[in-house]
Design a protein around this motif. Structure first.
Motif, PDB file in Angstrom:
ATOM      1  N   PHE A 169      13.534  -5.243  -5.837  1.00  0.00           N
ATOM      2  CA  PHE A 169      13.666  -4.505  -4.588  1.00  0.00           C
ATOM      3  C   PHE A 169      15.129  -4.513  -4.147  1.00  0.00           C
ATOM      4  CE2 PHE A 169      12.542  -4.029   0.112  1.00  0.00           C
ATOM      5  CZ  PHE A 169      12.360  -2.663  -0.013  1.00  0.00           C
ATOM      6  N   VAL A 170      15.933  -3.744  -4.871  1.00  0.00           N
ATOM      7  CA  VAL A 170      17.355  -3.595  -4.573  1.00  0.00           C
ATOM      8  C   VAL A 170      17.663  -2.102  -4.443  1.00  0.00           C
ATOM      9  CG1 VAL A 170      18.042  -5.742  -5.705  1.00  0.00           C
ATOM     10  CG2 VAL A 170      17.933  -3.632  -7.036  1.00  0.00           C
ATOM     11  N   LYS A 171      18.706  -1.780  -3.694  1.00  0.00           N
ATOM     12  CA  LYS A 171      19.014  -0.394  -3.357  1.00  0.00           C
ATOM     13  C   LYS A 171      19.241   0.455  -4.595  1.00  0.00           C
ATOM     14  CE  LYS A 171      19.946   2.620  -0.016  1.00  0.00           C
ATOM     15  NZ  LYS A 171      18.969   3.002   1.014  1.00  0.00           N
ATOM     16  N   GLU A 172      19.865  -0.111  -5.627  1.00  0.00           N
ATOM     17  CA  GLU A 172      20.175   0.664  -6.827  1.00  0.00           C
ATOM     18  C   GLU A 172      18.920   1.125  -7.550  1.00  0.00           C
ATOM     19  OE1 GLU A 172      21.333  -2.294  -6.106  1.00  0.00           O
ATOM     20  OE2 GLU A 172      23.449  -1.910  -5.642  1.00  0.00           O
ATOM     21  N   ILE A 173      17.847   0.346  -7.472  1.00  0.00           N
ATOM     22  CA  ILE A 173      16.611   0.664  -8.190  1.00  0.00           C
ATOM     23  C   ILE A 173      15.583   1.295  -7.257  1.00  0.00           C
ATOM     24  CG2 ILE A 173      14.703  -0.326  -9.538  1.00  0.00           C
ATOM     25  CD1 ILE A 173      16.639  -2.433 -10.546  1.00  0.00           C
ATOM     26  N   VAL A 174      15.617   0.910  -5.985  1.00  0.00           N
ATOM     27  CA  VAL A 174      14.679   1.464  -4.996  1.00  0.00           C
ATOM     28  C   VAL A 174      15.515   2.138  -3.898  1.00  0.00           C
ATOM     29  CG1 VAL A 174      12.698   0.996  -3.513  1.00  0.00           C
ATOM     30  CG2 VAL A 174      13.119  -0.453  -5.507  1.00  0.00           C
ATOM     31  N   ASN A 215       0.805  -1.234   0.000  1.00  0.00           N
ATOM     32  CA  ASN A 215       0.000   0.000   0.000  1.00  0.00           C
ATOM     33  C   ASN A 215       0.838   1.283   0.000  1.00  0.00           C
ATOM     34  OD1 ASN A 215      -2.496  -1.352  -0.083  1.00  0.00           O
ATOM     35  ND2 ASN A 215      -2.540  -1.544   2.141  1.00  0.00           N
ATOM     36  N   LEU A 216       2.166   1.170  -0.083  1.00  0.00           N
ATOM     37  CA  LEU A 216       2.968   2.379  -0.236  1.00  0.00           C
ATOM     38  C   LEU A 216       2.861   2.904  -1.668  1.00  0.00           C
ATOM     39  CD1 LEU A 216       6.315   1.690   1.701  1.00  0.00           C
ATOM     40  CD2 LEU A 216       4.175   2.657   2.536  1.00  0.00           C
ATOM     41  N   GLU A 217       2.858   4.228  -1.809  1.00  0.00           N
ATOM     42  CA  GLU A 217       2.817   4.848  -3.126  1.00  0.00           C
ATOM     43  C   GLU A 217       4.225   4.822  -3.744  1.00  0.00           C
ATOM     44  OE1 GLU A 217       0.195   5.973  -4.735  1.00  0.00           O
ATOM     45  OE2 GLU A 217      -1.301   5.816  -3.142  1.00  0.00           O
ATOM     46  N   VAL A 218       4.280   4.589  -5.043  1.00  0.00           N
ATOM     47  CA  VAL A 218       5.558   4.444  -5.745  1.00  0.00           C
ATOM     48  C   VAL A 218       5.745   5.605  -6.718  1.00  0.00           C
ATOM     49  CG1 VAL A 218       6.940   2.978  -7.261  1.00  0.00           C
ATOM     50  CG2 VAL A 218       5.450   1.939  -5.534  1.00  0.00           C
ATOM     51  N   TYR A 219       6.854   6.326  -6.560  1.00  0.00           N
ATOM     52  CA  TYR A 219       7.150   7.494  -7.381  1.00  0.00           C
ATOM     53  C   TYR A 219       8.424   7.260  -8.195  1.00  0.00           C
ATOM     54  CZ  TYR A 219       3.784  10.106  -4.534  1.00  0.00           C
ATOM     55  OH  TYR A 219       2.649  10.542  -3.908  1.00  0.00           O
ATOM     56  N   HIS A 220       8.423   7.800  -9.425  1.00  0.00           N
ATOM     57  CA  HIS A 220       9.626   7.824 -10.247  1.00  0.00           C
ATOM     58  C   HIS A 220      10.502   8.951  -9.731  1.00  0.00           C
ATOM     59  CE1 HIS A 220      12.338   7.893 -13.608  1.00  0.00           C
ATOM     60  NE2 HIS A 220      11.639   6.972 -14.273  1.00  0.00           N
ATOM     61  N   GLN A 221      11.705   8.611  -9.280  1.00  0.00           N
ATOM     62  CA  GLN A 221      12.542   9.605  -8.620  1.00  0.00           C
ATOM     63  C   GLN A 221      12.950  10.744  -9.556  1.00  0.00           C
ATOM     64  OE1 GLN A 221      16.651   8.636  -7.231  1.00  0.00           O
ATOM     65  NE2 GLN A 221      15.809   9.043  -5.182  1.00  0.00           N
ATOM     66  N   LEU A 222      13.137  10.477 -10.833  1.00  0.00           N
ATOM     67  CA  LEU A 222      13.623  11.501 -11.761  1.00  0.00           C
ATOM     68  C   LEU A 222      12.507  12.412 -12.263  1.00  0.00           C
ATOM     69  CD1 LEU A 222      16.187   9.406 -13.846  1.00  0.00           C
ATOM     70  CD2 LEU A 222      16.571  10.795 -11.799  1.00  0.00           C
ATOM     71  N   THR A 223      11.309  11.859 -12.463  1.00  0.00           N
ATOM     72  CA  THR A 223      10.217  12.652 -13.021  1.00  0.00           C
ATOM     73  C   THR A 223       9.218  13.114 -11.962  1.00  0.00           C
ATOM     74  OG1 THR A 223       8.792  10.734 -13.448  1.00  0.00           O
ATOM     75  CG2 THR A 223      10.411  11.308 -15.149  1.00  0.00           C
ATOM     76  N   GLY A 224       9.221  12.475 -10.791  1.00  0.00           N
ATOM     77  CA  GLY A 224       8.256  12.806  -9.754  1.00  0.00           C
ATOM     78  C   GLY A 224       6.890  12.185  -9.965  1.00  0.00           C
ATOM     79  N   ARG A 252       5.807   6.368   1.225  1.00  0.00           N
ATOM     80  CA  ARG A 252       6.325   6.686  -0.102  1.00  0.00           C
ATOM     81  C   ARG A 252       7.560   5.847  -0.429  1.00  0.00           C
ATOM     82  NH1 ARG A 252       6.391  11.854  -2.976  1.00  0.00           N
ATOM     83  NH2 ARG A 252       8.176  11.987  -4.392  1.00  0.00           N
ATOM     84  N   ILE A 253       7.585   5.321  -1.642  1.00  0.00           N
ATOM     85  CA  ILE A 253       8.758   4.656  -2.199  1.00  0.00           C
ATOM     86  C   ILE A 253       9.177   5.418  -3.445  1.00  0.00           C
ATOM     87  CG2 ILE A 253       9.497   2.599  -3.501  1.00  0.00           C
ATOM     88  CD1 ILE A 253       7.972   0.888  -1.571  1.00  0.00           C
ATOM     89  N   GLU A 254      10.482   5.633  -3.617  1.00  0.00           N
ATOM     90  CA  GLU A 254      11.002   6.256  -4.831  1.00  0.00           C
ATOM     91  C   GLU A 254      11.867   5.240  -5.563  1.00  0.00           C
ATOM     92  OE1 GLU A 254      12.868  10.022  -4.239  1.00  0.00           O
ATOM     93  OE2 GLU A 254      11.255  10.793  -2.963  1.00  0.00           O
ATOM     94  N   ILE A 255      11.634   5.129  -6.872  1.00  0.00           N
ATOM     95  CA  ILE A 255      12.413   4.187  -7.670  1.00  0.00           C
ATOM     96  C   ILE A 255      13.222   4.934  -8.717  1.00  0.00           C
ATOM     97  CG2 ILE A 255      10.682   2.379  -7.324  1.00  0.00           C
ATOM     98  CD1 ILE A 255       9.857   2.759 -10.252  1.00  0.00           C
ATOM     99  N   LYS A 256      14.346   4.346  -9.063  1.00  0.00           N
ATOM    100  CA  LYS A 256      15.229   4.893 -10.094  1.00  0.00           C
ATOM    101  C   LYS A 256      15.480   3.789 -11.105  1.00  0.00           C
ATOM    102  CE  LYS A 256      19.568   7.480 -10.526  1.00  0.00           C
ATOM    103  NZ  LYS A 256      20.793   7.925  -9.801  1.00  0.00           N
ATOM    104  N   PRO A 257      14.491   3.522 -11.971  1.00  0.00           N
ATOM    105  CA  PRO A 257      14.569   2.352 -12.850  1.00  0.00           C
ATOM    106  C   PRO A 257      15.587   2.550 -13.965  1.00  0.00           C
ATOM    107  CG  PRO A 257      12.626   3.646 -13.362  1.00  0.00           C
ATOM    108  CD  PRO A 257      13.239   4.277 -12.146  1.00  0.00           C
TER     109      PRO A 257
END
Length: 207
Positions: A178-183, A108-117, A192-197
């Protein structure tokens, strides 16, 4: 039920002496191997029952534990527990290392693209496949091509109901390793979760 944490489901008896097989929903082996108090929740009920876990062991490769519960000493008694949930108190949580999280806290955490918001979606499950994967249900569902209505005159009466029964479409999801480099950011306080895909990950995993 807000005070309880589900750690597994009894799926079948094991042998003749009352042991039961438990499908685990916990990453902590001590939940099933360390003796002590647990609680049972019968199917279609909200009334928990205290029980003593005597011992348990893991079946490799199946995420199944075999456990012995106090007072359950025959296969017939074990069979009666099929479908029961095994619970622990939410306050009784193992200590986590840095960058470790309880599965229930991530759902239930919201997932955001870290670069675009952009708010991409919401975590709906955690899947195990080597590395853990976040299953993210997209807020923006892709448009799907509408199929033409079938010609009913070419479908036999016998098979009409079976063939023409409408299929429920599952919402589109992303699978995010679910690894540090991507999340890089998990903020439980703000939900809130931020991802850097890496390039292509979002398009490749969308389904």
């Amino acid at each position: 039920m807000d005070d309880w944490l589900e750690i597994g489901t009894i799926v079948a008896p094991q042998g003749l002496k009352g042991e039961v097989r438990v499908a685990s929903e916990s990453d902590f082996p001590e939940r099933f191997e360390q003796p002590g108090k647990r609680w049972l929740l019968p199917p279609n009920s909200v009334q928990v029952q205290e029980v003593e876990l005597l011992n348990g062991r893991y079946i490799p490769g199946k995420k199944i534990y075999v456990v012995q519960l106090a007072g359950i000493d025959h296969i017939d008694r074990a069979e009666e527990l099929r479908g029961y949930k095994i619970l622990v108190k939410k306050s009784d949580r193992p200590q986590l290392e840095e960058d470790e999280y309880h599965v229930a806290d991530l759902v239930n955490l919201e997932v955001y693209h870290q670069l675009t918001g952009e708010n991409l979606g919401i975590v709906t499950d955690i899947l195990s496949a080597g590395n853990d994967l976040l299953e993210v249900t997209l807020h923006q569902q892709p448009e799907r091509e509408e199929k033409p209505e079938p010609d009913l005159s070419k479908v036999s009466r016998k098979s009409k109901l079976r063939k023409l029964k409408p299929k429920q479409r599952k919402p589109a999801t992303l699978l995010i390793p679910f690894v540090k480099e991507i999340v890089p950011i998990v903020d439980l306080k703000t939900g809130r979760i931020e991802i850097k895909p890496p390039p292509g990950l979002l398009e490749m995993n969308e389904k």
